[in-house]
Design a protein around this motif. Structure first.
Motif, PDB file in Angstrom:
ATOM      1  N   SER A  33     -20.408   7.140  -1.106  1.00  0.00           N
ATOM      2  CA  SER A  33     -20.123   7.706   0.221  1.00  0.00           C
ATOM      3  C   SER A  33     -18.936   8.658   0.218  1.00  0.00           C
ATOM      4  O   SER A  33     -18.204   8.758   1.202  1.00  0.00           O
ATOM      5  N   GLY A  34     -18.705   9.335  -0.896  1.00  0.00           N
ATOM      6  CA  GLY A  34     -17.628  10.305  -0.953  1.00  0.00           C
ATOM      7  C   GLY A  34     -16.232   9.708  -1.026  1.00  0.00           C
ATOM      8  O   GLY A  34     -15.244  10.414  -0.872  1.00  0.00           O
ATOM      9  N   ARG A  35     -16.151   8.412  -1.273  1.00  0.00           N
ATOM     10  CA  ARG A  35     -14.837   7.765  -1.372  1.00  0.00           C
ATOM     11  C   ARG A  35     -14.142   8.202  -2.651  1.00  0.00           C
ATOM     12  O   ARG A  35     -14.743   8.282  -3.713  1.00  0.00           O
ATOM     13  N   LYS A  36     -12.846   8.473  -2.532  1.00  0.00           N
ATOM     14  CA  LYS A  36     -12.039   8.824  -3.694  1.00  0.00           C
ATOM     15  C   LYS A  36     -10.745   8.026  -3.643  1.00  0.00           C
ATOM     16  O   LYS A  36     -10.177   7.823  -2.571  1.00  0.00           O
ATOM     17  N   LEU A  37     -10.302   7.600  -4.807  1.00  0.00           N
ATOM     18  CA  LEU A  37      -9.045   6.879  -4.933  1.00  0.00           C
ATOM     19  C   LEU A  37      -8.217   7.569  -6.012  1.00  0.00           C
ATOM     20  O   LEU A  37      -8.688   7.768  -7.129  1.00  0.00           O
ATOM     21  N   THR A  38      -7.005   7.948  -5.652  1.00  0.00           N
ATOM     22  CA  THR A  38      -6.095   8.604  -6.578  1.00  0.00           C
ATOM     23  C   THR A  38      -4.868   7.725  -6.762  1.00  0.00           C
ATOM     24  O   THR A  38      -4.366   7.149  -5.799  1.00  0.00           O
ATOM     25  N   ILE A  39      -4.393   7.614  -7.992  1.00  0.00           N
ATOM     26  CA  ILE A  39      -3.141   6.921  -8.266  1.00  0.00           C
ATOM     27  C   ILE A  39      -2.210   7.899  -8.960  1.00  0.00           C
ATOM     28  O   ILE A  39      -2.637   8.658  -9.837  1.00  0.00           O
ATOM     29  N   LEU A  40      -0.964   7.899  -8.535  1.00  0.00           N
ATOM     30  CA  LEU A  40       0.052   8.723  -9.182  1.00  0.00           C
ATOM     31  C   LEU A  40       0.739   7.878 -10.239  1.00  0.00           C
ATOM     32  O   LEU A  40       1.081   6.722  -9.985  1.00  0.00           O
ATOM     33  N   ALA A  41       0.952   8.448 -11.398  1.00  0.00           N
ATOM     34  CA  ALA A  41       1.647   7.727 -12.466  1.00  0.00           C
ATOM     35  C   ALA A  41       3.091   7.500 -12.036  1.00  0.00           C
ATOM     36  O   ALA A  41       3.764   8.438 -11.610  1.00  0.00           O
ATOM     37  N   PRO A  42       3.565   6.265 -12.120  1.00  0.00           N
ATOM     38  CA  PRO A  42       4.984   6.026 -11.820  1.00  0.00           C
ATOM     39  C   PRO A  42       5.861   6.795 -12.809  1.00  0.00           C
ATOM     40  O   PRO A  42       5.433   7.110 -13.926  1.00  0.00           O
ATOM     41  N   ALA A  43       7.073   7.080 -12.404  1.00  0.00           N
ATOM     42  CA  ALA A  43       8.033   7.713 -13.309  1.00  0.00           C
ATOM     43  C   ALA A  43       8.330   6.761 -14.461  1.00  0.00           C
ATOM     44  O   ALA A  43       8.250   5.532 -14.308  1.00  0.00           O
ATOM     45  N   GLY A  56       8.259   2.697  -8.296  1.00  0.00           N
ATOM     46  CA  GLY A  56       7.528   3.226  -7.150  1.00  0.00           C
ATOM     47  C   GLY A  56       6.048   3.382  -7.475  1.00  0.00           C
ATOM     48  O   GLY A  56       5.692   3.809  -8.571  1.00  0.00           O
ATOM     49  N   LEU A  57       5.200   2.999  -6.525  1.00  0.00           N
ATOM     50  CA  LEU A  57       3.747   3.096  -6.689  1.00  0.00           C
ATOM     51  C   LEU A  57       3.188   3.943  -5.554  1.00  0.00           C
ATOM     52  O   LEU A  57       3.642   3.825  -4.412  1.00  0.00           O
ATOM     53  N   ALA A  58       2.182   4.769  -5.847  1.00  0.00           N
ATOM     54  CA  ALA A  58       1.569   5.592  -4.807  1.00  0.00           C
ATOM     55  C   ALA A  58       0.093   5.791  -5.085  1.00  0.00           C
ATOM     56  O   ALA A  58      -0.314   6.033  -6.222  1.00  0.00           O
ATOM     57  N   ILE A  59      -0.685   5.664  -4.014  1.00  0.00           N
ATOM     58  CA  ILE A  59      -2.125   5.935  -4.073  1.00  0.00           C
ATOM     59  C   ILE A  59      -2.468   6.890  -2.938  1.00  0.00           C
ATOM     60  O   ILE A  59      -1.711   7.028  -1.978  1.00  0.00           O
ATOM     61  N   VAL A  60      -3.606   7.531  -3.066  1.00  0.00           N
ATOM     62  CA  VAL A  60      -4.155   8.343  -1.981  1.00  0.00           C
ATOM     63  C   VAL A  60      -5.605   7.921  -1.807  1.00  0.00           C
ATOM     64  O   VAL A  60      -6.375   7.918  -2.770  1.00  0.00           O
ATOM     65  N   ARG A  61      -5.962   7.526  -0.588  1.00  0.00           N
ATOM     66  CA  ARG A  61      -7.342   7.171  -0.250  1.00  0.00           C
ATOM     67  C   ARG A  61      -8.003   8.378   0.418  1.00  0.00           C
ATOM     68  O   ARG A  61      -7.383   9.019   1.256  1.00  0.00           O
ATOM     69  N   GLN A  62      -9.262   8.620   0.073  1.00  0.00           N
ATOM     70  CA  GLN A  62     -10.036   9.647   0.761  1.00  0.00           C
ATOM     71  C   GLN A  62     -11.364   9.030   1.183  1.00  0.00           C
ATOM     72  O   GLN A  62     -12.068   8.430   0.367  1.00  0.00           O
ATOM     73  N   ASN A  63     -11.694   9.166   2.452  1.00  0.00           N
ATOM     74  CA  ASN A  63     -12.945   8.698   3.047  1.00  0.00           C
ATOM     75  C   ASN A  63     -13.078   7.174   3.053  1.00  0.00           C
ATOM     76  O   ASN A  63     -14.189   6.656   3.066  1.00  0.00           O
ATOM     77  N   PHE A  64     -11.966   6.466   3.000  1.00  0.00           N
ATOM     78  CA  PHE A  64     -11.958   5.020   3.224  1.00  0.00           C
ATOM     79  C   PHE A  64     -10.537   4.598   3.569  1.00  0.00           C
ATOM     80  O   PHE A  64      -9.580   5.335   3.340  1.00  0.00           O
ATOM     81  N   ASN A  65     -10.429   3.419   4.177  1.00  0.00           N
ATOM     82  CA  ASN A  65      -9.124   2.937   4.594  1.00  0.00           C
ATOM     83  C   ASN A  65      -8.936   1.474   4.216  1.00  0.00           C
ATOM     84  O   ASN A  65      -8.075   0.795   4.756  1.00  0.00           O
ATOM     85  N   THR A  96       2.153   3.855  -0.186  1.00  0.00           N
ATOM     86  CA  THR A  96       3.204   3.677  -1.176  1.00  0.00           C
ATOM     87  C   THR A  96       3.718   2.248  -1.134  1.00  0.00           C
ATOM     88  O   THR A  96       3.639   1.580  -0.109  1.00  0.00           O
ATOM     89  N   ASP A  97       4.224   1.800  -2.233  1.00  0.00           N
ATOM     90  CA  ASP A  97       4.820   0.475  -2.332  1.00  0.00           C
ATOM     91  C   ASP A  97       5.664   0.473  -3.593  1.00  0.00           C
ATOM     92  O   ASP A  97       5.812   1.501  -4.257  1.00  0.00           O
ATOM     93  N   SER A  98       6.205  -0.672  -3.934  1.00  0.00           N
ATOM     94  CA  SER A  98       6.974  -0.765  -5.172  1.00  0.00           C
ATOM     95  C   SER A  98       6.862  -2.163  -5.745  1.00  0.00           C
ATOM     96  O   SER A  98       6.502  -3.109  -5.045  1.00  0.00           O
TER      97      SER A  98
END
Length: 139
Positions: A33-43, A56-65, A96-98
């Motif tokens: 359904s076009g869902r995308k999940l992105t994770i950023l590499a921590p420093a 620090g942790l970060a994700i980006v959700r697309q087309n889902f919550n 974001t979280d940690s």
């Protein structure tokens, strides 16, 4: 309009996390359904034996919550995560979280150890990034 709002929020989250210490590398996986999940590499991180360090942790959700589970693995001997190696970024929350790394006083002294961070979303979508962890001797 909704897609523009989601994209703008994702850019704001990513920008604030990158400025706050996450790495600039990211990985994205596509699901149904076009869902995308992105994770950023921590420093990359450095901690001394007997000390702690916040990651620090970060994700980006697309087309889902939905909620996203984040897990840290492949830690060197003597290093653990406070509260356990998994955390859940709740549905509808900021992306974001940690986690806090704990190096015991006898943790292995090591340079540039590769640590995995995996984000798991709905329908089995899963994406992994990495950071380097250096454990230094307590001075």
């Amino acid at each position: 309009m909704r897609n523009m709002t989601v994209a703008l929020m994702a850019l704001l989250v990513v920008g604030s996390v990158v400025a706050g210490g996450c790495g600039k590398v990211s990985s994205t996986v596509s699901g149904s359904s076009g869902r995308k999940l992105t994770i950023l590499a921590p420093a990359d991180q450095t901690v001394k034996q007997g000390d702690t360090n916040k990651v620090g942790l970060a994700i980006v959700r697309q087309n889902f919550n939905d909620a996203v589970e984040v897990e840290v693995s492949d830690l060197p001997s003597g290093v653990t995560v406070a509260g356990g190696s998994k955390l859940t970024i709740a549905a509808g929350s900021l992306s974001t979280d940690s986690m806090t790394l704990i190096a015991d006083k006898d943790a292995a002294v090591i340079t540039d150890h590769r640590v995995s961070v995996t984000a798991k979303g709905p329908d089995g979508i899963s994406v992994t990034e990495f950071f380097k962890l250096t454990v230094k001797a307590k001075s």
